[in-house]
Scaffold this active site. Structure first.
Site, PDB file in Angstrom:
ATOM      1  N   GLU A 129       0.849  -1.182   0.000  1.00  0.00           N
ATOM      2  CA  GLU A 129       0.000   0.000   0.000  1.00  0.00           C
ATOM      3  C   GLU A 129       0.894   1.245   0.000  1.00  0.00           C
ATOM      4  O   GLU A 129       1.826   1.334   0.799  1.00  0.00           O
ATOM      5  CB  GLU A 129      -0.901   0.034   1.232  1.00  0.00           C
ATOM      6  CG  GLU A 129      -1.907   1.172   1.188  1.00  0.00           C
ATOM      7  CD  GLU A 129      -2.871   1.190   2.366  1.00  0.00           C
ATOM      8  OE1 GLU A 129      -3.638   2.155   2.470  1.00  0.00           O
ATOM      9  OE2 GLU A 129      -2.852   0.242   3.182  1.00  0.00           O
ATOM     10  N   ALA A 270       1.966  -0.078  10.674  1.00  0.00           N
ATOM     11  CA  ALA A 270       1.594  -1.469  10.412  1.00  0.00           C
ATOM     12  C   ALA A 270       0.760  -1.498   9.132  1.00  0.00           C
ATOM     13  O   ALA A 270       0.325  -0.460   8.634  1.00  0.00           O
ATOM     14  CB  ALA A 270       0.807  -2.059  11.579  1.00  0.00           C
ATOM     15  N   GLU A 272      -2.396  -3.854   7.038  1.00  0.00           N
ATOM     16  CA  GLU A 272      -3.486  -4.808   7.276  1.00  0.00           C
ATOM     17  C   GLU A 272      -3.611  -5.890   6.228  1.00  0.00           C
ATOM     18  O   GLU A 272      -4.696  -6.454   6.032  1.00  0.00           O
ATOM     19  CB  GLU A 272      -4.817  -4.047   7.363  1.00  0.00           C
ATOM     20  CG  GLU A 272      -5.343  -3.465   6.036  1.00  0.00           C
ATOM     21  CD  GLU A 272      -4.915  -2.050   5.754  1.00  0.00           C
ATOM     22  OE1 GLU A 272      -5.540  -1.386   4.916  1.00  0.00           O
ATOM     23  OE2 GLU A 272      -3.926  -1.588   6.376  1.00  0.00           O
ATOM     24  N   ASN A 273      -2.531  -6.251   5.533  1.00  0.00           N
ATOM     25  CA  ASN A 273      -2.602  -7.280   4.495  1.00  0.00           C
ATOM     26  C   ASN A 273      -3.484  -8.449   4.941  1.00  0.00           C
ATOM     27  O   ASN A 273      -3.369  -8.928   6.064  1.00  0.00           O
ATOM     28  CB  ASN A 273      -1.207  -7.824   4.191  1.00  0.00           C
ATOM     29  CG  ASN A 273      -0.170  -6.734   4.100  1.00  0.00           C
ATOM     30  OD1 ASN A 273      -0.227  -5.891   3.238  1.00  0.00           O
ATOM     31  ND2 ASN A 273       0.776  -6.751   5.031  1.00  0.00           N
ATOM     32  N   HIS A 305      -6.423  -1.885  15.385  1.00  0.00           N
ATOM     33  CA  HIS A 305      -6.678  -1.154  14.144  1.00  0.00           C
ATOM     34  C   HIS A 305      -6.486  -2.058  12.928  1.00  0.00           C
ATOM     35  O   HIS A 305      -7.372  -2.134  12.054  1.00  0.00           O
ATOM     36  CB  HIS A 305      -5.729   0.043  14.065  1.00  0.00           C
ATOM     37  CG  HIS A 305      -5.868   0.851  12.821  1.00  0.00           C
ATOM     38  ND1 HIS A 305      -6.645   1.988  12.758  1.00  0.00           N
ATOM     39  CD2 HIS A 305      -5.325   0.701  11.579  1.00  0.00           C
ATOM     40  CE1 HIS A 305      -6.584   2.495  11.541  1.00  0.00           C
ATOM     41  NE2 HIS A 305      -5.783   1.735  10.815  1.00  0.00           N
ATOM     42  N   GLU A 306      -5.363  -2.753  12.862  1.00  0.00           N
ATOM     43  CA  GLU A 306      -5.096  -3.577  11.682  1.00  0.00           C
ATOM     44  C   GLU A 306      -6.057  -4.763  11.616  1.00  0.00           C
ATOM     45  O   GLU A 306      -6.478  -5.159  10.524  1.00  0.00           O
ATOM     46  CB  GLU A 306      -3.642  -4.056  11.677  1.00  0.00           C
ATOM     47  CG  GLU A 306      -2.599  -2.950  11.771  1.00  0.00           C
ATOM     48  CD  GLU A 306      -2.790  -1.837  10.749  1.00  0.00           C
ATOM     49  OE1 GLU A 306      -3.331  -2.102   9.657  1.00  0.00           O
ATOM     50  OE2 GLU A 306      -2.413  -0.691  11.052  1.00  0.00           O
ATOM     51  N   HIS A 309      -9.407  -3.696  10.235  1.00  0.00           N
ATOM     52  CA  HIS A 309      -9.371  -3.489   8.786  1.00  0.00           C
ATOM     53  C   HIS A 309      -9.872  -4.714   8.024  1.00  0.00           C
ATOM     54  O   HIS A 309     -10.222  -4.591   6.839  1.00  0.00           O
ATOM     55  CB  HIS A 309      -7.944  -3.182   8.331  1.00  0.00           C
ATOM     56  CG  HIS A 309      -7.640  -1.723   8.192  1.00  0.00           C
ATOM     57  ND1 HIS A 309      -8.478  -0.834   7.552  1.00  0.00           N
ATOM     58  CD2 HIS A 309      -6.553  -1.001   8.591  1.00  0.00           C
ATOM     59  CE1 HIS A 309      -7.939   0.362   7.560  1.00  0.00           C
ATOM     60  NE2 HIS A 309      -6.772   0.300   8.191  1.00  0.00           N
TER      61      HIS A 309
END
Length: 893
Positions: A129, A270, A272-273, A305-306, A309
């Site tokens: 990203e 970080a 979020e893949n 947070h990740e 996502h």
């Protein structure tokens, strides 16, 4: 990009067109080598049925890849059937449906920009990203092209025993010449920016989570062996986040495994893949000996947070990068409410608003100001901003408050169900909330399309004979680069009224009270016009308004509070945020008094400060019923950054010396109230990162900070003893910081000893060394720049590692105003040197370092000239990256 070349082309939202082709399946084989990694991409493409006609050419994005071969449906292409350039691979007259196979070579070890596939110490990892995937293979690298990925990784088995990618592991085994492979399949379609690969010699901890439907999910956190004892807090945070997301949003995790990998070299916090989150080590590793309370809280927040996502970003993603806040603002709101539920909601709100009102408001007021949904950009990496994340969060918070918990949940359920597996826009998000609630949010969408921080000017009038209180609110918004004039915003203004004995009942004239609210002392006014007057009746005395409760909108508020009004709010308001804000306003007014004396040339050591601030602080210290973390926050003076943000012109020296003078005056006046707080704290008690224990430490260390200003030998000894005996990093770092900042002669030898001891003790812990660098780069001692220059040559500093750059260079420029803005301009030159170097190696970090220089217009003339000179110097660089060019050119425009 050369400064002498034409300006890079801006990407415009209005030019968006759907993709001409879709990629149904993506098969990748990545054969890892340091310099000659071979990537074979097999893509099943078909023309988008929603697009009529079509071009005779199809361009796939690709950068810094050496082409080995290209074939369609198994047949190699002749050179006249394709075109290769710096931006991609163009196919001439492609079929309606076909399989494309490309083979390319890339050089991950020399990828210092840290996007795409690169080498971090002893492992390979990716950051795709926003547009890093195009540095791995040729692809339609855009968020609205979603594909099912199958990825095979091949690497040396001894050096890289761990091979990870998105989805579920479906096959693994040995290959020739001591190599091995692993194949991963992700059944959920995703855009390329969510692709991830990790290969290294890693260890992991493992746990299980049972979802609300009874599915068992394996959880793994991968780290280098030396860090395996620092993963437990991240694992607990992950499990708490998974349960919270089920309880609060009804969102269940979808894969069989969820993995987190900690990486030393990472441009962001970080990523979020899908199913394989890659984290900066600073956001996943936590242990009491090496991590502060703030570090523990950051890990909890970022892990959540990740994970969140997975739905707000992955299952439902953004159509294009103009919609970035669709996933980031919404997810920041989700992680903020999660963190509030895990700890103190008021403390969390105050901490978040502090960042918003200094850094984001500053961004809104500068040359890089942009709407939450921008209309254009040159380099998308420059739009990972506080406006996108934090202001975007505030927009979602306002929507949640306007709709209420039930309707907001109904709206998010509809949003997820309606758009699962799709790439959508902010309009789609708002439409789901409108359809679920029945509310018209057309005007509210101005928050997405207009830049700038709205101003609210509030005046009032009390009609004693009628018992009526008239509250008039005017809204305005200053010009920003995209527009000089702004349409009125839809602004929720949460408020209450206080009398001499506390909260007063609220009744708007002509309206019946709403029995469902359960609180007749609190109301949310909806401001939709440039000016509105609200009349409250049945009031026996003139009230003091409590405005913007819980900071209900990201605006600047102007109301002429007297100091007695502020003291009433500090002691009587039922809203914790407004109590804190009143303490900040009262302190800011007192600092303004001292600044006036400073500008008159008076000796600040003899200036007396308003007794009301001392009395208010003393009452806070003596009130044992209050949350200790809130007391610590209320006793912390407004930061220099916030004070500068409030000023028309930032007078760095006046702000710094006046604030310090007020701190010293408070320390002297409150010493006997502060001593017992510090002396009664039990430093030997076991460490826990719980909300209550964090509150105890924050109040105790706040007391130490004030007491150290007295320069008393006994306090300096106590501070040194705290450093020696600390059983946690919070107390050790707090004591070290106070010793470094102390101006007392007795502290000088202790300071040098403590710095040397701290480094010797923790030199093998990179994240702790970052703290050591930051303590020295942010010291207000006059030799700070000299120290920072010396630290550039220290073995602890790695000029290519983003964490080290942030700890030394960025911290100095952003958090040490008195030394960064030295009259000679040396601080500006120091920063420009690093920007120009990083422009060649890591343009993303270089562009982010520019922020302090972008505000040059807010400073006095001599400083403006010096900052402008460095911006011109940067712009003159012949090979300026798009990242840096965009920021510096907008700053000078």
């Amino acid at each position: 990009m050369s400064a002498r070349d034409a300006q890079p082309r801006a990407i415009q939202l209005k030019d968006y067109q759907p993709p001409e082709y879709l990629i149904d399946q993506t098969h990748l084989t990545i054969d890892l080598e340091d310099h000659n990694t071979r990537v074979t991409g097999t893509l099943k493409l078909r023309r988008n049925p929603d697009i009529s006609g079509g071009e005779a050419e199809l361009t796939l994005h690709g950068q810094e890849i050496k082409l080995i071969s290209v074939a369609i449906d198994g047949k190699p292409l002749d050179k006249d059937q394709y075109r290769l350039d710096d931006e991609g691979l163009t196919l001439r007259n492609p079929p309606e449906q076909f399989e494309l196979e490309t083979v390319g070579e890339i050089d991950p070890k020399n990828n210092t920009a840290l996007d795409g596939l690169y080498k971090s110490r002893n492992l390979y990892c990716t950051q795709c990203e926003a547009e890093g995937f195009r540095k791995i293979t040729w692809y339609l690298d855009r968020p609205d092209v979603m594909s099912e990925f199958t990825t095979t990784i091949v690497a040396d088995k001894k050096r890289f025993p761990t091979l990870l990618s998105n989805g579920n592991l479906i096959e693994q085994g040995d290959a020739e010449k001591g190599r091995h492979f692993a194949t991963w399949h992700d059944p959920f379609k995703k855009p390329a920016y969510l692709f991830a690969v990790v290969a290294g010699d890693l260890e992991h901890i493992e746990d299980k989570f049972v979802t609300q439907s009874g599915r068992e999910v394996t959880l793994r956190i991968f780290v280098e062996g030396k860090d395996i004892d620092k993963c437990d807090h991240a694992m607990l945070s992950l499990k708490n986040a998974m349960r919270w997301d089920e309880d609060t949003y009804g969102r269940e995790y979808d894969l069989d495994i969820f993995m987190v990998v900690a990486v030393d070299d990472f441009n962001m916090g970080a990523m979020e893949n899908k199913g394989l989150n890659i984290f900066n080590t600073s956001c996943v590793l936590a242990k009491q000996e090496t991590t502060t309370d703030a570090g523990f809280q950051r890990v909890e927040s970022v892990v959540a947070h990740e994970y969140f996502h997975n739905w707000s970003g992955n299952r439902v993603t953004c159509r294009d990068w103009f919609q970035l806040s669709l996933k980031e603002g919404f997810t920041v709101y989700r992680d903020a409410t999660f963190s509030a539920d895990m700890g103190s909601p008021t403390v969390k709100r105050v901490e978040d608003v502090s960042v918003l009102r200094t850094a984001q408001f500053s961004e809104d007021d500068g040359p890089m100001a942009h709407p939450v949904r921008p209309d254009s950009y040159i380099e998308i990496s420059n739009f990972y901003t506080l406006t996108i994340y934090i202001k975007g969060c505030e927009i979602v918070r306002m929507l949640a408050n306007l709709l209420g918990p039930e309707l907001f949940r109904k709206g998010t359920d509809l949003y997820f169900d309606r758009h699962d597996g799709e790439a959508v826009t902010t309009e789609d998000f708002v439409a789901a909330l409108e359809d679920a609630s029945g509310r018209d949010l057309t005007q509210f969408k101005n928050w997405y399309s207009q830049a700038g921080t709205p101003r609210l000017e509030v005046t009032d009038h009390y009609d004693e004979a009628a018992g009526e209180y008239h509250l008039t609110i005017k809204q305005s918004c200053p010009p920003t680069p995209e527009s000089d004039t702004k349409k009125p915003f839809h602004i929720p203004v949460a408020m209450g009224l206080l009398g001499s004995a506390g909260s007063l009942p609220l009744k708007l004239k002509g309206e019946e009270p709403n029995p469902e609210t359960g609180d007749n002392t609190h109301q949310v006014l909806e401001l939709t016009e440039p000016e509105q007057t609200f009349v409250f009746e049945g009031l026996p005395e003139k009230p003091v308004p409590s405005l913007l409760r819980d900071f209900s909108a990201p605006v600047k508020l102007k109301y002429d509070y007297s100091r007695d009004d502020l003291m009433l709010l500090m002691s009587q308001d039922s809203d914790g945020f407004c109590r804190w804000d009143a303490s900040q306003q009262l302190a800011a007014q007192v600092i303004d008094d001292v600044m006036a004396a400073y500008n008159r040339g008076e000796d600040l050591g003899s200036v007396e400060i308003d007794q009301r601030l001392i009395d208010a602080y003393r009452r806070l210290l003596q009130d044992e019923s209050l949350d200790k973390a809130m007391v610590a926050l209320m006793l912390s003076l407004p930061s220099e950054a916030y004070l500068g943000e409030q000023a028309d012109e930032i007078q760095v020296e006046a702000i710094h010396h006046s604030r310090e003078a007020v701190r010293v005056a408070l320390a002297k006046a409150l010493a006997e109230d502060l001593r017992p707080i510090y002396q009664q704290y039990d430093h030997s008690k076991p460490y826990k990162p719980s909300a209550d224990d964090i509150a105890d430490r924050s109040l105790k260390n706040m007391a130490l900070g004030y007491l150290m200003l007295l320069n008393e030998p006994a306090i300096i000894e106590a501070c040194e003893q705290q450093y020696r005996d600390a059983n946690n990093m919070t107390d050790a770092l707090s004591a070290l910081t106070q010793l470094v900042e102390s101006t007392a002669p007795e502290a000088q030898a202790k300071r040098e000893w403590a710095l040397a001891d701290f480094y010797e003790r923790w030199e093998d812990e990179p994240l702790v060394v970052d703290q050591w660098l930051r303590v020295q780069s942010t010291t207000k001692q006059s030799d700070a720049l000299e120290k920072v220059r010396a630290l550039e040559k220290h073995p602890a500093f790695d000029r290519n590692n983003p964490n080290k750059i942030r700890a030394l260079v960025a911290a100095f420029a952003n958090a040490n105003a008195i030394n960064f803005h030295v009259p000679s301009g040396e601080g500006y030159g120091f920063l420009a040197d690093h920007i120009l170097r990083l422009n060649r190696t890591n343009p993303q970090i270089a562009a982010r370092l520019l922020t302090p220089l972008t505000r040059w217009r807010k400073y006095p003339e001599e400083q403006r000239k010096q900052m402008h000179l460095q911006l011109e110097r940067i712009k003159a660089e012949p090979k300026l990256s798009k990242d840096v060019y965009e920021v510096v050119s907008k700053s000078l425009a």
